[in-house]
Motif scaffolding. Structure first.
Motif, mmCIF file in Angstrom:
data_model
loop_
_atom_site.group_PDB
_atom_site.id
_atom_site.type_symbol
_atom_site.label_atom_id
_atom_site.label_comp_id
_atom_site.label_asym_id
_atom_site.label_seq_id
_atom_site.Cartn_x
_atom_site.Cartn_y
_atom_site.Cartn_z
ATOM 1 N N LYS A 22 3.645 -7.388 -15.473
ATOM 2 C CA LYS A 22 4.729 -6.431 -15.215
ATOM 3 C C LYS A 22 4.218 -5.011 -14.981
ATOM 4 O O LYS A 22 4.990 -4.128 -14.586
ATOM 5 C CB LYS A 22 5.728 -6.443 -16.376
ATOM 6 C CG LYS A 22 6.409 -7.800 -16.562
ATOM 7 C CD LYS A 22 7.049 -8.289 -15.257
ATOM 8 C CE LYS A 22 7.617 -9.687 -15.389
ATOM 9 N NZ LYS A 22 8.124 -10.225 -14.092
ATOM 10 N N ARG A 23 2.932 -4.776 -15.191
ATOM 11 C CA ARG A 23 2.380 -3.454 -14.882
ATOM 12 C C ARG A 23 2.421 -3.179 -13.381
ATOM 13 O O ARG A 23 2.563 -2.032 -12.959
ATOM 14 C CB ARG A 23 0.939 -3.349 -15.384
ATOM 15 C CG ARG A 23 0.781 -3.385 -16.897
ATOM 16 C CD ARG A 23 -0.670 -3.464 -17.297
ATOM 17 N NE ARG A 23 -1.301 -4.692 -16.795
ATOM 18 C CZ ARG A 23 -2.588 -4.998 -16.967
ATOM 19 N NH1 ARG A 23 -3.384 -4.159 -17.619
ATOM 20 N NH2 ARG A 23 -3.082 -6.121 -16.478
ATOM 21 N N ILE A 24 2.297 -4.271 -12.588
ATOM 22 C CA ILE A 24 2.277 -4.100 -11.129
ATOM 23 C C ILE A 24 3.627 -3.620 -10.602
ATOM 24 O O ILE A 24 3.687 -2.590 -9.914
ATOM 25 C CB ILE A 24 1.815 -5.401 -10.444
ATOM 26 C CG1 ILE A 24 0.371 -5.713 -10.847
ATOM 27 C CG2 ILE A 24 1.932 -5.272 -8.916
ATOM 28 C CD1 ILE A 24 -0.115 -7.077 -10.401
ATOM 29 N N PRO A 25 4.750 -4.318 -10.889
ATOM 30 C CA PRO A 25 6.028 -3.793 -10.390
ATOM 31 C C PRO A 25 6.370 -2.426 -10.962
ATOM 32 O O PRO A 25 7.001 -1.617 -10.274
ATOM 33 C CB PRO A 25 7.052 -4.855 -10.816
ATOM 34 C CG PRO A 25 6.390 -5.665 -11.876
ATOM 35 C CD PRO A 25 4.924 -5.626 -11.555
ATOM 36 N N VAL A 32 0.871 -1.177 0.000
ATOM 37 C CA VAL A 32 0.000 0.000 0.000
ATOM 38 C C VAL A 32 0.908 1.226 0.000
ATOM 39 O O VAL A 32 1.794 1.352 0.845
ATOM 40 C CB VAL A 32 -0.939 0.010 1.226
ATOM 41 C CG1 VAL A 32 -1.992 1.104 1.085
ATOM 42 C CG2 VAL A 32 -1.619 -1.340 1.405
ATOM 43 N N GLN A 33 0.700 2.126 -0.967
ATOM 44 C CA GLN A 33 1.561 3.302 -1.115
ATOM 45 C C GLN A 33 0.729 4.562 -1.305
ATOM 46 O O GLN A 33 -0.411 4.497 -1.782
ATOM 47 C CB GLN A 33 2.473 3.123 -2.344
ATOM 48 C CG GLN A 33 3.428 1.949 -2.260
ATOM 49 C CD GLN A 33 4.075 1.673 -3.604
ATOM 50 O OE1 GLN A 33 3.420 1.146 -4.509
ATOM 51 N NE2 GLN A 33 5.349 2.002 -3.750
ATOM 52 N N TRP A 56 -3.731 7.014 -0.179
ATOM 53 C CA TRP A 56 -3.314 5.614 -0.128
ATOM 54 C C TRP A 56 -3.918 4.820 -1.278
ATOM 55 O O TRP A 56 -5.088 4.999 -1.632
ATOM 56 C CB TRP A 56 -3.728 4.984 1.205
ATOM 57 C CG TRP A 56 -2.908 5.437 2.367
ATOM 58 C CD1 TRP A 56 -3.309 6.252 3.385
ATOM 59 C CD2 TRP A 56 -1.540 5.104 2.641
ATOM 60 N NE1 TRP A 56 -2.277 6.443 4.272
ATOM 61 C CE2 TRP A 56 -1.178 5.753 3.841
ATOM 62 C CE3 TRP A 56 -0.579 4.320 1.982
ATOM 63 C CZ2 TRP A 56 0.087 5.642 4.401
ATOM 64 C CZ3 TRP A 56 0.686 4.217 2.536
ATOM 65 C CH2 TRP A 56 1.003 4.866 3.732
ATOM 66 N N GLU A 57 -3.106 3.917 -1.824
ATOM 67 C CA GLU A 57 -3.549 3.061 -2.916
ATOM 68 C C GLU A 57 -2.917 1.680 -2.750
ATOM 69 O O GLU A 57 -1.724 1.572 -2.469
ATOM 70 C CB GLU A 57 -3.130 3.677 -4.259
ATOM 71 C CG GLU A 57 -3.590 2.887 -5.469
ATOM 72 C CD GLU A 57 -3.163 3.565 -6.779
ATOM 73 O OE1 GLU A 57 -3.023 2.839 -7.778
ATOM 74 O OE2 GLU A 57 -2.957 4.807 -6.786
ATOM 75 N N LYS A 58 -3.719 0.634 -2.923
ATOM 76 C CA LYS A 58 -3.177 -0.720 -2.921
ATOM 77 C C LYS A 58 -2.548 -0.953 -4.292
ATOM 78 O O LYS A 58 -3.231 -0.918 -5.305
ATOM 79 C CB LYS A 58 -4.280 -1.743 -2.640
ATOM 80 C CG LYS A 58 -3.764 -3.159 -2.353
ATOM 81 C CD LYS A 58 -3.482 -3.975 -3.599
ATOM 82 C CE LYS A 58 -4.767 -4.350 -4.308
ATOM 83 N NZ LYS A 58 -4.499 -5.233 -5.516
ATOM 84 N N THR A 59 -1.246 -1.178 -4.326
ATOM 85 C CA THR A 59 -0.538 -1.245 -5.609
ATOM 86 C C THR A 59 -0.059 -2.642 -5.980
ATOM 87 O O THR A 59 0.294 -2.880 -7.132
ATOM 88 C CB THR A 59 0.670 -0.287 -5.613
ATOM 89 O OG1 THR A 59 1.446 -0.517 -4.427
ATOM 90 C CG2 THR A 59 0.213 1.163 -5.640
ATOM 91 N N GLY A 60 -0.024 -3.571 -5.024
ATOM 92 C CA GLY A 60 0.449 -4.904 -5.369
ATOM 93 C C GLY A 60 0.109 -5.925 -4.300
ATOM 94 O O GLY A 60 -0.051 -5.586 -3.128
ATOM 95 N N GLY A 72 -5.135 -5.328 4.000
ATOM 96 C CA GLY A 72 -3.869 -4.601 3.927
ATOM 97 C C GLY A 72 -4.078 -3.107 3.786
ATOM 98 O O GLY A 72 -3.409 -2.297 4.446
ATOM 99 N N TYR A 73 -5.004 -2.739 2.918
ATOM 100 C CA TYR A 73 -5.296 -1.320 2.688
ATOM 101 C C TYR A 73 -5.839 -0.662 3.957
ATOM 102 O O TYR A 73 -5.371 0.408 4.364
ATOM 103 C CB TYR A 73 -6.300 -1.203 1.548
ATOM 104 C CG TYR A 73 -6.783 0.204 1.262
ATOM 105 C CD1 TYR A 73 -6.009 1.083 0.506
ATOM 106 C CD2 TYR A 73 -8.007 0.653 1.748
ATOM 107 C CE1 TYR A 73 -6.447 2.380 0.244
ATOM 108 C CE2 TYR A 73 -8.456 1.939 1.494
ATOM 109 C CZ TYR A 73 -7.672 2.793 0.740
ATOM 110 O OH TYR A 73 -8.116 4.078 0.493
#
Length: 254
Positions: A234-237, A125-126, A133-137, A185-186
């Motif tokens: 690979k969009r996630i990383p 979460v970043q 805040w956004e859950k990114t992976g 997590g978020y």
């Protein structure tokens, strides 16, 4: 973008206390107490299996899995397992091992397994470019066959969450579990940031028990963003690393 000098909280105890302030998140936190002879004994009597861990530690270093079965006590750290005939001898050995470092004792969650190896889930979460805040992976972490921790730096293997869950659940239920993990997590990251508003990147380590109930094992405020390179998509990383660079948590791209 929101920034602050304090981007990292090392104390697992302080992070746990912050999470317990929220009634919704509190239900997802395994009972955790400061470890001493009394708390270790009482929690072993209650749960039969607990984890003891340094208040401040990284990469799973110093973590012990402690069990009581039919009056026999054991603990494992790394690949070594020790057995004792009494609680007193167990506790003396733990004290020698931990030296003078403060420790916590946490209710043991019997994690789901993939091909006989325990796994948990890391939810990243970043804060995004707008500062929210956004859950990114989300990625699974499978423990080394002979170890108790899932950390990549301790021999854990990053894997797709769906790969880990497909032998156990399918269809809509799998998607619901994934969504529950991401939400846990978020929500935990947002709760922690109420106490520590300078945080901008949190890795939530979440375990699933036999009933697929999520448990927040730990929140890492300095998580490794590179682990997501192991995902097929690979969009996630790319997003995780882009945000990490914008937040000045990793060096700029060359």
């Amino acid at each position: 973008m929101k920034t602050s000098a304090r981007k990292n909280v090392l104390s697992k105890w302080l992070k746990t206390k912050a999470l317990l302030k929220d009634p919704k998140i509190r239900k997802l936190v395994p009972e955790t107490r400061r470890m001493n002879e009394k708390t270790l004994r009482s929690m072993l009597n209650r749960y039969a299996m607990v984890y003891v861990k340094p208040v401040a530690g990284t990469y799973g270093n110093g973590v012990m899995r402690v069990e009581r079965v039919n009056g026999v006590y054991t603990y494992q750290t790394g690949e070594k397992k020790r057995t004792f005939g009494s609680f007193a001898s167990l506790y003396r050995s733990i004290l020698r091992h931990k030296r003078k470092r403060p420790y916590l004792v946490q209710k043991g969650i019997r994690l789901l397994k993939y091909k006989g190896r325990r796994f948990d889930i890391r939810v990243m979460v970043q804060r995004n470019l707008q500062g929210t805040w956004e859950k990114t992976g989300i990625i699974g972490r499978v423990a080394h066959p002979r170890k108790i921790v899932t950390n990549y730096h301790s021999g854990g293997k990053p894997m797709e969450v769906r790969t880990l869950l497909k032998p156990l659940v399918s269809g809509n239920r799998l998607a619901r579990i994934e969504n529950r993990l991401s939400r846990a997590g978020y929500d935990a990251a947002k709760v922690l940031s109420r106490t520590y508003p300078g945080l901008n990147m949190i890795g939530a380590d979440i375990g699933l028990d036999a009933h697929f109930r999520p448990w927040i094992i730990e929140l890492n405020t300095n998580p490794d963003p590179y682990i997501f390179r192991h995902l097929k998509d690979k969009r996630i990383p790319r997003k995780v690393l882009r945000y990490a660079r914008a937040l000045k948590r990793i060096p700029p791209a060359r």
